[in-house]
Design an enzyme around this catalytic site. Sequence first.
Site, PDB file in Angstrom:
ATOM      1  N   ARG A 169       0.819  -1.192  -0.158  1.00 51.31           N
ATOM      2  CA  ARG A 169      -0.077  -0.004   0.043  1.00 51.31           C
ATOM      3  C   ARG A 169       0.979   1.391  -0.041  1.00 51.31           C
ATOM      4  O   ARG A 169       2.046   1.284   0.284  1.00 51.31           O
ATOM      5  CB  ARG A 169      -0.945   0.061   1.329  1.00 51.31           C
ATOM      6  CG  ARG A 169      -1.795  -1.088   1.367  1.00 51.31           C
ATOM      7  CD  ARG A 169      -2.678  -1.139   2.552  1.00 51.31           C
ATOM      8  NE  ARG A 169      -3.636  -2.210   2.861  1.00 51.31           N
ATOM      9  CZ  ARG A 169      -3.389  -3.177   3.490  1.00 51.31           C
ATOM     10  NH1 ARG A 169      -2.097  -3.192   4.177  1.00 51.31           N
ATOM     11  NH2 ARG A 169      -4.336  -4.097   3.687  1.00 51.31           N
ATOM     12  N   ARG A 265      -0.347  -2.569  -6.711  1.00 51.01           N
ATOM     13  CA  ARG A 265      -0.550  -3.797  -5.831  1.00 51.01           C
ATOM     14  C   ARG A 265      -1.872  -4.573  -6.410  1.00 51.01           C
ATOM     15  O   ARG A 265      -1.555  -5.847  -6.067  1.00 51.01           O
ATOM     16  CB  ARG A 265      -1.223  -3.028  -4.527  1.00 51.01           C
ATOM     17  CG  ARG A 265      -1.741  -3.940  -3.224  1.00 51.01           C
ATOM     18  CD  ARG A 265      -2.090  -2.994  -2.201  1.00 51.01           C
ATOM     19  NE  ARG A 265      -3.172  -3.684  -1.326  1.00 51.01           N
ATOM     20  CZ  ARG A 265      -2.727  -4.250  -0.165  1.00 51.01           C
ATOM     21  NH1 ARG A 265      -1.341  -4.897  -0.375  1.00 51.01           N
ATOM     22  NH2 ARG A 265      -3.482  -4.996   0.548  1.00 51.01           N
ATOM     23  N   HIS A 288      -4.393  -8.798   3.921  1.00 47.67           N
ATOM     24  CA  HIS A 288      -6.153  -8.736   4.169  1.00 47.67           C
ATOM     25  C   HIS A 288      -6.414  -9.613   5.389  1.00 47.67           C
ATOM     26  O   HIS A 288      -5.968 -10.736   5.577  1.00 47.67           O
ATOM     27  CB  HIS A 288      -6.521  -9.274   2.783  1.00 47.67           C
ATOM     28  CG  HIS A 288      -6.378  -8.709   1.424  1.00 47.67           C
ATOM     29  ND1 HIS A 288      -6.801  -9.093   0.323  1.00 47.67           N
ATOM     30  CD2 HIS A 288      -6.368  -7.161   1.375  1.00 47.67           C
ATOM     31  CE1 HIS A 288      -6.504  -7.950  -0.504  1.00 47.67           C
ATOM     32  NE2 HIS A 288      -6.246  -7.172   0.228  1.00 47.67           N
ATOM     33  N   TYR A 297      -9.433 -11.041  -6.704  1.00 47.99           N
ATOM     34  CA  TYR A 297      -8.509 -10.971  -7.791  1.00 47.99           C
ATOM     35  C   TYR A 297      -8.611 -12.376  -8.529  1.00 47.99           C
ATOM     36  O   TYR A 297      -8.238 -12.064  -9.717  1.00 47.99           O
ATOM     37  CB  TYR A 297      -7.146 -10.978  -7.262  1.00 47.99           C
ATOM     38  CG  TYR A 297      -6.996  -9.668  -6.379  1.00 47.99           C
ATOM     39  CD1 TYR A 297      -6.774  -8.619  -7.267  1.00 47.99           C
ATOM     40  CD2 TYR A 297      -6.784  -9.662  -5.012  1.00 47.99           C
ATOM     41  CE1 TYR A 297      -6.402  -7.246  -6.519  1.00 47.99           C
ATOM     42  CE2 TYR A 297      -6.538  -8.305  -4.278  1.00 47.99           C
ATOM     43  CZ  TYR A 297      -6.407  -7.459  -5.269  1.00 47.99           C
ATOM     44  OH  TYR A 297      -6.079  -6.142  -4.723  1.00 47.99           O
TER      45      TYR A 297
END
Length: 320
Positions: A169, A265, A288, A297
């Site tokens: 991030r 990312r 996560h 994803y």
Amino acid sequence: MKSTNSIASKSENSSPVGGELLIRRYCSQLLTVDRKSRLTAETYKLAVEEFLLWLQNTFSYTDCRACLSGLVVQDINDYLIWRRTQDTQQLTVAKDISALRSFGSFLVEEGIWQENLVQLVERPKIQWALPRVLSVEQVDSLLAAIDTSEPLGIRDRALFELVYSCGLRISEVAGLLMRNVHLQERMLIVLGKGSKERVLPFGDAAYEWLSLWIREGRPAIVGSKLVAEVFVNYRGQPLSRKGIWKRFQELEALSGVTAKVHTLRHSFATHLLSGGADLRSVQELLGHSDLSTTQIYTHIEKDELHLYHKEFFPEVQNEK
């Protein structure tokens, strides 16, 4: 209260006149009373500053508190409508509302508002879309557009290689500390959401540029100063998230690749899954807390496979 003046554009460094003390008091409450993280406090602060700047441009006030006390719900709605005209994403507007609701509660405690006007504003319905990802070739084109002949170019290459190699991030790469970089082991320790640490490996390209930055580029800028953060600006001070965003926008223009820092990312996660990585491992690498967040994803991967299939086997599509 009705607006009378057109909105003038403000420079990046401008601040709402008369609201500085109020903002400082608000941020202090976020950290000490509400126990918000520094990252959340900074995000809320930026949203409130944007709102106060809009009020200043719209109403040309001389007294920030008096201006705030005279607001009605329609003024809040007008601001949010203006935000949408600035091509602001729905999710960002929703975050703005969360920040302003928090600020509204603070204004009630300060006696400036009798009730929290923002609580009367309806949150926009967010239409969740699959995050945009780049192909490996697009990532290569983006990174190759960086001029690495100067120390700051080496910094940019190292920074964005690291974001892509580790799926970081923007707050994680901005806050990365020198003591948490282990070059020989090719590992990083990053502080993610909820102050959770995770250990991440990084690849050859990231190793090459990060080594060059730490060995040559960074010392040329920092000099004898002691700076804990890995990435610094031209003054040798910690590089801010805003500085990273601004530099990435310049890279977009140079490379012709449309993306955001966070797109790297997303691309990292998608490319891992496409290469055969299991979902649980990708979840841990991304930090996560919920596996369902990572599962998005898998949908991107399926969509990409469908596009590749359509490109290379068009006759199958025509038979349907």
